[in-house]
Structures are given as C-alpha cells and as structure tokens.
Write an enzyme that holds these catalytic residues in place. Structure first.
Site, PDB file in Angstrom:
ATOM      1  N   CYS A   1     -11.391   2.604  17.573  1.00  6.10           N
ATOM      2  CA  CYS A   1     -10.326   1.610  17.451  1.00  6.10           C
ATOM      3  C   CYS A   1      -9.407   1.520  18.662  1.00  6.10           C
ATOM      4  O   CYS A   1      -8.951   0.439  19.004  1.00  6.10           O
ATOM      5  CB  CYS A   1      -9.503   1.852  16.184  1.00  6.10           C
ATOM      6  SG  CYS A   1      -8.758   3.483  16.051  1.00  6.10           S
ATOM      7  N   MET A   2      -9.101   2.651  19.320  1.00  4.65           N
ATOM      8  CA  MET A   2      -8.056   2.617  20.331  1.00  4.65           C
ATOM      9  C   MET A   2      -8.511   3.012  21.731  1.00  4.65           C
ATOM     10  O   MET A   2      -7.711   3.033  22.658  1.00  4.65           O
ATOM     11  CB  MET A   2      -6.909   3.562  19.920  1.00  4.65           C
ATOM     12  CG  MET A   2      -6.292   3.258  18.578  1.00  4.65           C
ATOM     13  SD  MET A   2      -5.922   1.513  18.312  1.00  4.65           S
ATOM     14  CE  MET A   2      -4.951   1.134  19.750  1.00  4.65           C
TER      15      MET A   2
ATOM     16  N   MET B   1      -7.151  -4.244  17.379  1.00  2.79           N
ATOM     17  CA  MET B   1      -8.608  -4.109  17.480  1.00  2.79           C
ATOM     18  C   MET B   1      -9.297  -5.340  18.061  1.00  2.79           C
ATOM     19  O   MET B   1     -10.370  -5.237  18.642  1.00  2.79           O
ATOM     20  CB  MET B   1      -9.224  -3.806  16.114  1.00  2.79           C
ATOM     21  CG  MET B   1      -8.584  -2.690  15.346  1.00  2.79           C
ATOM     22  SD  MET B   1      -8.181  -1.281  16.360  1.00  2.79           S
ATOM     23  CE  MET B   1      -7.178  -0.361  15.230  1.00  2.79           C
TER      24      MET B   1
ATOM     25  N   GLY C   1      -4.334   1.757  14.660  1.00  2.60           N
ATOM     26  CA  GLY C   1      -4.855   1.564  13.323  1.00  2.60           C
ATOM     27  C   GLY C   1      -4.710   2.748  12.391  1.00  2.60           C
ATOM     28  O   GLY C   1      -4.947   2.631  11.196  1.00  2.60           O
ATOM     29  N   GLN C   2      -4.313   3.903  12.931  1.00  8.50           N
ATOM     30  CA  GLN C   2      -4.248   5.093  12.098  1.00  8.50           C
ATOM     31  C   GLN C   2      -2.907   5.804  12.299  1.00  8.50           C
ATOM     32  O   GLN C   2      -2.294   5.708  13.354  1.00  8.50           O
ATOM     33  CB  GLN C   2      -5.391   6.042  12.455  1.00  8.50           C
ATOM     34  CG  GLN C   2      -6.758   5.439  12.179  1.00  8.50           C
ATOM     35  CD  GLN C   2      -7.856   6.447  12.425  1.00  8.50           C
ATOM     36  OE1 GLN C   2      -8.213   7.198  11.545  1.00  8.50           O
ATOM     37  NE2 GLN C   2      -8.380   6.461  13.614  1.00  8.50           N
TER      38      GLN C   2
ATOM     39  N   LYS D   1       0.842  -1.203   0.000  1.00 12.64           N
ATOM     40  CA  LYS D   1       0.000   0.000   0.000  1.00 12.64           C
ATOM     41  C   LYS D   1       0.876   1.251   0.000  1.00 12.64           C
ATOM     42  O   LYS D   1       0.605   2.223  -0.707  1.00 12.64           O
ATOM     43  CB  LYS D   1      -0.925  -0.001   1.221  1.00 12.64           C
ATOM     44  CG  LYS D   1      -1.987  -1.065   1.226  1.00 12.64           C
ATOM     45  CD  LYS D   1      -3.020  -0.862   2.310  1.00 12.64           C
ATOM     46  CE  LYS D   1      -2.470  -1.048   3.701  1.00 12.64           C
ATOM     47  NZ  LYS D   1      -2.112  -2.440   4.010  1.00 12.64           N
TER      48      LYS D   1
END
Length: 753
Positions: free
Chosen positions: A170-171, A339, A376-377, A81
């Site tokens: 998510c966190m 997650m 996740g980010q 990616k």
C-alpha cells in the site's frame, strides 16, 4: 436521559450510509452516555492510518463501548467503524487456542506443542538450507514493539533479511517517492495543514470512505472558508468528489501526464518561486540529479494541457484551472493521496510529480502547504516504515546495503560485527514467489491476510499450500482466507488486550494501553515472537518481558538519527494524546513542520533559510523529470474493460474484523461489479445479474451494480469481500523501484452467468 446500547447500535446502523459526514457528533454524544460504571482506558482506533484517539469503555472485564478522544486530533469524532469496535472483541470466530494441521484438518494443540512444532520446522529449514530458507511477513497493523522484535529476531538472530510487511502493498511507492525527493520518508506536515490550506488537492484518494475523519476535517475547512477550493482527481465519482469544486475524472493511468501538464501551466504562467528554486532545489532524471531548471522547462513543453486533455479524456480548461488554483501566489496548497497513486507500476514517479508541484511553487513547509501521503493502516508509518521492517531497511532511516548502518544496528543489538547480512531480502511478491519455487521453506505471517490481499492471489494461495511449504499464521480470528492455508495457527491477542505504540500518517506516535486480558489462551504477538526466539536459541537477543522493555531499546535505536524521538518516553506517551517526531529531548514539544527552522530541532537555529532539506546532499530537494507512462496492462480486443478496486466506508481491508460487526456485515460486505449504464446496456446486463469477470490471471463471479459512478469502460469492485475475492484478477507486476504491485489497473472481460 441515557440511551440504551441497543438503541445506540440501531441508530449507528441507520447512519451507516452517511458515514462520518456530519452525523458522528450526535453519535459520539450518545456513545458517551452508554454505561454508568464504565472504566475508560486511553487508546487509538484499530482501523486506518488516520490514528483517531479514543477511550475504551470497560465494564465487567469486557470492552463495552468506545468514545472519541476530544483532546486528540479527531476532537472526539470517530467514524462508524470506530464506534462499533467493541463488537470485534468477542466475535464468534475469535481464535482462543493454538491449532495444528494434522491429516488435512486443524486440531487443538497446547502452546508448547504448537511452538515446538514451529521452532522445529524453522530450525530444520535453517540448518538444511540456510537462514534465507525462512521469512517473516508482518503488517502495518502490528504494534511497533511487536514489529521491532520480529525485525531483530530475523535479521540479527536468524540472520535473514527476508522480513517484509503488507505496507509493501500500500505505501511503498510513497516511501520511495519521499526518499527520492527529500532524502527520507514520511510527510513533513500534519493534519493541521488542512485547517490552513486554500487549495486541497486529493489525487488517488477516496478519503470520504477510506479516511472519513480526515475528510471531515477537509469538509470543515471548506465550510469555514468558502474561498477554499477542493480538487479531486479520480477516474470514478466517489463520495469524496461530492464536495469537489472540480473533479478531474481522467482515463485510468494518465495521471502522470496531468500532473506534468499542471506543472507546464504553473511554469508557463510564472507561478513559480524563483528564489526557492535557486536556493533549495536540484533537478534529475533517472537516478541522477544531472538536469537543470532549463531542462525541466524543456521537458514540460510536451505536456501542453490541450494535448494531455485528449490523452486523459478530460477538458484542457479544467487542467488549467486546477493548475492556476494550485499555483496562484499567496494561496496555500496541500495535496493528499493514497493507494490510487501508490499501487501502480509508476507509483514512485507519480509521487515525485506531486512533490514537484510543491517544490517549484515553494508551497512547502508552510502551514497549509504540504504534500501529504495518507496511509491505509494504523501503524504503517511507526512500525514498518520508521522501524525499518522491510527487506531492504533497518530501523530509523538505516538501510541494509549501507555497511555503516549495519554496524550501528549490530552495536545497538549487541551482536558480532558482520551478523546482519549485507544483501537485502526478498520484497513481498518475490517472497511469495520464493515460497512458490520451494526456495523459501517456512513463512511466519503476523497480523495480516495475504491469502486474500495479495494481487493475483490464486497463485500465492497455491504457494502457501505447496507440498513442503510450512506456513505459520498468528491471528486473532480463524478461519481467515490465510489461516485456512496454514500449518499452524497461533491465537493472537487483539487491540484492547495488549499495550503498544502506533505511529499514524502525520508522524504522531500514540500509546495504546491494555484495557482487558487476552481472550482464552491468546497471547500478544510480542510474547509469541520472544518465545520463538528462545526456542531457536536467540533468547538473549529478545529478552523482553514487557512492551516497555522494547520501547526503551527503540529509544536507543532512534537516537542520533534523523527520526530521533529519544525524548518520547513511555510516561510522556501515557500522559499525552500523541507526540510528533523528531523529538530528541524529553523537554522538546515535538515537530509540526519537519525541515523547517524553528520547528524541526534538526535544523540549526542559525540556518540562513526557513527550510533545510537536511536528508539530501547540499540540503536540496529534487524535482524529477518523469514522463507519462501507461499501466502495464491495458484493455484490448480480448479483455476490453479497465478493472479497478478500492475501499468502501463500511469495511476495512479483508474484513476479518468488520465482518464481525452486525451493522457493518449487513451493509455492503458483498463485492459487486459496478458498471456504467452504457456498458450495462451494451452487455445486456442489469442490476442484480451475475457476471463472471476474467483477467489473464483468474476469474471471479460478482453480482452487477449499475451506476454512473464509474467511467464508461471501467469496472469497480471493492476489496473487502472474503467470498468474492477481487484479487483473483488483479495484476502482480510491480513498480521497479518500490516493488509495490499494480493493484489499481488491469484488463478484464465480462460474461453473463
């Protein structure tokens, strides 16, 4: 001899199936050969929380290529990616001018027309119904400076604490887990711990697909030391489990029992660190630290591996083996999770129980021994968690409910005492429910896609289009599953088109330099927010001309806090490849091991012990007694299957970016329902059939993939597909502490169509 761009892309596409493992060295080498007159600009990958350093190759004013930064933690490696990032910049659905909805259709508008409308609707709602009639919903993808400006504008200007972000999805459980156990958020170790660990426990994390470069580092550690043990705890067989020495494929929702069973073995077999326990720990249940070491040992008595094994449907000897590997004295143990642990109604408790293992064994604050939450980010830590851009937080460890903390921020923001409201705002699910109820009139959405990413999403899509609701979406692409619901869509500059700071999962802050001008009429989010502030009468509060102006104020806001990175000047960020906080002076090298004497500048040099949990009363971390509890919704006669969702390596989140990459769009964008072969046989379905999955909240149709990756009775769907949205089915019930939804487990029924 150089390699043409077309050939490079052909090769990367062919390599997509193997992702990052072992193949990216050659890909990176080829990428470096693309182009001969390229200007290279230092930056950071736009995707996950790993925070890989890279250089953006600019040719003729456009992003032409990228190459990994060899001087950063990723040593020049990028996942697929990351390598294909250039394609997201000039995608056909890039939004280049503002849009306003008129008579049900979007029409082109000037910036002044759009912002006049936005400011007018926000002003009208505030004047009629008060500041809490409006809200902001941001993202762990926003730059730190952008998120800071939004937080300041809404909390100190508009005077509402309705400031939320998708890290709540998510966190949040990891945040609350850290705070409950150690007194403050964020991992204490770094990725270097992987290089020293003898045991690596991955729980609720498919790192091979969600964090490929971190997973590569795990693989390298294993390749360099065959005595290293890799444990994966996950109900599914994933690419991560392929390297596991032991895979505990437990029944969904039984991981709390397994973690307590591991502690049971560790305590029973004397693998604890008695001195560490006496010196550094207290014990608690509920919210009070009112228990003792003996209470904890008694609590663990009911978690004998033999009993837990039956409940979790695993082998008791496997639980014992994992516990012994983790607890054996002299072995260093690092745990990593994501997650799978956080997105639960007991996500905070699950985090507590991982920390317990490290605390009772004393395997913490030592190179190779750390509990490490993956993110996740790309800026979930720096912008939202550290920066305090959630409804109950203020910047850098301060909380809304604390009068002294509010006063500190009011002084820094130069607003009158009492400006910041003492009542916390609405966390994410409550924010969108308020929109549904008509209490929230206006919502500003920045750099995120809640029309696809929220659980039970049908409900909140309807809320965003409710009569009387006014939704503004600042977004680089259109349409998305959220911008299609908006009243105004503002074209936001993307990644290489602006400058700012990202804070990745290991407390490393990095500067992303602007490589090219924004496309069309797009503007950086910071400029859009400052414009909105001026139009609402708060121009003096957000006078910023450049991101550097904002960073200067951020250095003041963090100074003297336990996050203190006031020595992290813009120039240092520009010259380096990331810096770790705490960093209270310009001359400080940064902190690899937080809470550890000699590394952490907040631990006095004459402290009598190697570690000081200074964010907790009496400098003692907490071992929490957390019993096993099931998920909120379990399979039954009407809805007989577990349903779970997750990420695949080719795509990222709701795929607004990766769907624009040719090689990724053709690789696994479609969400398919993965069935165990025995389940498929019972249902009379085969590969490629279509099935309708129905939960108590909604339904969606998927094609069938028959695979033994899933446990029998468990259906898996990836989260990326905007056309087949997995979140029509997921459960929006939340953890009572973190307010994070239980995405990972619900019950569904199946019908062949």
């Amino acid at each position: 001899m150089g390699v043409s761009r077309r050939r490079f892309l052909e090769i990367t596409a062919a390599a997509s199936a193997v992702g990052a493992i072992g193949s990216t060295r050659s890909l990176e080498a080829m990428a470096a050969q693309v182009g001969g007159s390229t200007k290279w600009v230092k930056s950071v990958c736009r995707y996950c929380g790993t925070g890989c350093g890279l250089y953006i190759g600019v040719e003729n004013g456009k992003v032409a290529s990228v190459k990994g930064d060899r001087d950063n933690h990723n040593v020049g490696l990028l996942c697929l990616k990351g390598f294909l990032l250039p394609q997201i910049m000039g995608a056909p659905d890039r939004l280049q001018h503002p849009l306003i909805r008129r008579d049900g259709k979007f029409v082109r508008a000037t910036w002044d027309e759009a912002m006049t409308l936005v400011a007018g609707r926000f002003r009208e709602a505030i004047d009629k119904f008060g500041p809490d009639a409006v809200g902001f919903y941001g993202s762990g993808q926003g730059l730190t400076e952008e998120t800071y400006v939004a937080n300041k504008l809404f909390k100190a200007g508009i005077r509402t604490n309705n400031v939320e972000g998708n890290p709540r999805l998510c966190m949040a459980s990891a945040v609350a887990g850290y705070v409950q156990t150690f007194g403050m958020d964020e991992p204490m170790g770094t990725y270097e711990d992987i290089d020293h660990a003898d045991v690596i426990l991955l729980i609720g994390s498919n790192a091979a697909e969600a964090h490929p470069i971190i997973f590569q580092r795990v693989v390298r550690r294993r390749e360099n030391n065959r005595n290293v043990k890799i444990v994966v705890m996950d109900p599914r067989v994933t690419p991560t489990t392929r390297i596991a020495d032991l895979h505990l494929a437990f029944k969904p929702g039984t991981d709390l029992a397994i973690l307590n069973a591991m502690a049971h073995v560790i305590v029973k077999e004397g693998m604890v660190d008695e001195d560490f326990i006496k010196t550094h720990l207290v014990f608690g249940q509920g919210t009070e630290t009112d228990k003792s070491w003996d209470d904890y040992k008694a609590f663990l008595a009911e978690y004998a591996p033999e009993r837990v094994a039956k409940e979790a449907e695993v082998k008791a000897e496997d639980i014992v083996t994992v516990a012994r590997w983790f607890g054996e004295k002299g072995r260093k143990a690092t745990s990593m999770w994501c997650m799978g642990l956080n997105q639960r109604t007991k996500g905070v408790w699950a985090n507590n129980l991982v920390h317990n293992l490290h605390l009772v064994t004393g395997k913490i604050g030592i190179p190779g021994s750390t509990p490490f939450s993956l993110t996740g980010q790309p800026n979930a830590c720096g912008g939202v968690r550290d920066g305090g851009a959630l409804s109950h937080l203020l910047p850098y460890g301060r909380v809304i409910a604390n009068e002294q903390h509010r006063a500190q921020m009011e002084a820094i923001w130069k607003v009158p005492a009492g400006t910041i409201q003492p009542k916390p705002g609405l966390p994410t699910i409550d924010l969108f429910r308020s929109l549904e109820e008509g209490k929230l009139k206006c919502l500003y959405v920045m750099t995120t896609n809640p029309g696809q990413s929220l659980p039970n999403v049908n409900r909140y899509r309807a809320a965003m289009r409710r009569e009387g609701a006014f939704v503004v979406v600042a977004e680089a692409y259109h349409p998305t599953r959220t911008s299609e619901l908006a009243d105004v869509v503002l074209p936001a500059a993307l990644w290489a088109e602006k400058e700012g700071v990202y804070g990745c999962a290991e407390r490393r802050y990095q500067l992303l330099e602007q490589a090219i001008p924004p496309l069309g009429e797009a503007k950086p989010d910071m400029e859009i927010l400052c414009d909105l502030g001026r139009r609402l009468g708060h121009g003096a509060l957000v006078p910023f001309k450049t991101p550097n102006d904002v960073w200067d104020e951020i250095l003041v806001a963090c100074k003297g806090t336990r996050y203190d990175f006031s020595g992290m000047t813009r120039e240092r960020l520009r010259q380096t490849h990331g810096l770790f906080w705490p960093m209270p002076t310009v001359g400080h090298p940064g902190t690899q091991l937080r809470f550890v004497k000699g590394d952490d500048p907040l631990v006095p040099a004459d402290h009598p012990y190697r570690i000081k949990f200074y964010a907790r009363p009496n400098d003692r971390a907490v071992v929490w007694l957390r019993p096993q509890q099931q998920a909120e919704e379990l399979p039954d006669a009407e809805y007989p299957f577990f349903y779970t969702t997750g990420r695949d390596i080719e795509h990222w989140h709701t795929a607004t970016m990766t769907r624009n990459v040719k090689e990724l769009r053709h690789a696994n964008l479609e969400s398919m329902a993965q069935f165990h072969p025995k389940d498929a046989a019972k249902l009379g379905i085969k590969q490629g059939d279509s099935v309708k999955l129905t939960s108590r909240r909604g339904e969606e149709t998927f094609r069938v993939k028959v695979t033994d990756n899933s446990r029998e009775g468990l259906i898996y769907v990836h989260m990326h597909d905007p056309d087949r949205m997995c979140n029509r089915l997921t459960n929006d019930v939340v953890d009572p502490v973190s307010r994070q939804p239980e995405f990972k487990i619900c019950a569904v029924k199946v019908a062949k169509v």
